[in-house]
Write an enzyme that holds these catalytic residues in place. Sequence first.
Site, PDB file in Angstrom:
ATOM      1  N   SER A 127      -1.395   0.793   5.272  1.00 35.35           N
ATOM      2  CA  SER A 127      -2.071  -0.502   5.399  1.00 35.35           C
ATOM      3  C   SER A 127      -1.279  -1.442   6.298  1.00 35.35           C
ATOM      4  CB  SER A 127      -2.229  -1.127   4.012  1.00 35.35           C
ATOM      5  OG  SER A 127      -2.606  -2.483   4.096  1.00 35.35           O
ATOM      6  N   TYR A 152       0.927  -4.420  -3.725  1.00 36.46           N
ATOM      7  CA  TYR A 152       0.094  -3.470  -2.987  1.00 36.46           C
ATOM      8  C   TYR A 152       0.811  -2.991  -1.729  1.00 36.46           C
ATOM      9  CZ  TYR A 152      -3.649  -1.734   0.013  1.00 36.46           C
ATOM     10  OH  TYR A 152      -4.408  -0.968   0.860  1.00 36.46           O
TER      11      TYR A 152
END
Length: 344
Positions: A127, A152
């Site tokens: 990501s 995350y």
Amino acid sequence: MKVLVTGAAGFIGFHLTKRLLNDGYQVHGIDNLSDYYDVNLKYARLEKLKHDRDFSFQRLDLANRDGILQLFRDHQFNYIVNLAAQAGVRYSLTNPHAYIDSNIAGFVNLLEGCRNSNIQHLIFASSSSVYGANTKIPFSVGDSVDHPISLYAATKKSNELLAHSYSHLYGIPTTGLRFFTVYGAWGRPDMAYFKFVKAIVEDKPIEVYNFGKMQRDFTFIDDIIEGVVRVMTKIPTANTDPALNSKAAYKLYNIGNNNPVELLHFIEVIEQLLNRSAIKTFLPMQPGDVPLTYADVDDLMQDVGFKPETSLEEGLFQFVQWYCEYYGVPHQNNLSIVDNKVLI
């Protein structure tokens, strides 16, 4: 050629599976069908896939160690594309264990399966969040990413480290893909663009964080899928990525539009497409968020001859058309895009 797609009922997993089937691959999909967002949308995606004879599916959580072990006993995969993960930055603030179970423990289970199988290539989703509050732009895979600002992001960075160690130790050809703010038809309801469209058509206010002073490298789903498919058959060998200073058969790529867009302009395009005005509630920056994302995609272009180029107007046009049709919202049928401008 047989491909395992984890997270096959998810947004990116669904589109990738559809593309691979169209390209003649056999695809085995797994997904835990979590209720993080509307499960009915996940079932609807699977409904679109299930009639293809080259597609098989089983409900399976990556965190299920015995189940993943059995999966690799039952199948011999040529390629593995890991798209299964607990997503979302803000959700990680209140549900940290979901991220550790899925993104860390589950990923190790998958790596163990790869270690004991003769796979040709492991591709996994990372990501843009790993760049944290990086101020050097555009973001390059050679940049330091040692200071994640959300759990995350920390789990995604951990995936990269774990994948590299397995690639180094066991010779597994591995590629990580840092996705930048993916959007498009069949998208995730927890994403801002989805929430914006839903709120605007329902005449409800939208929350605009950092008072609208945000920029995102929004990347259309078809461009993401094209990048994944091209990278899948570009199998890394040792010393293929000098930027990472690694001898392993390991590679990282950004897949982003290489064109940051201001959040308020993003909303403006949606308003034009819906022919409605948004009721905006301006709020401060949320914990874990970053003000800007911007992908350097030179490596992607050099190695696989591709860079995302779908305009924001064209991508949002396709999303709004899908949203209105899927949810039965009356909409303009005569919208068109000319020179990246919305015509009504």
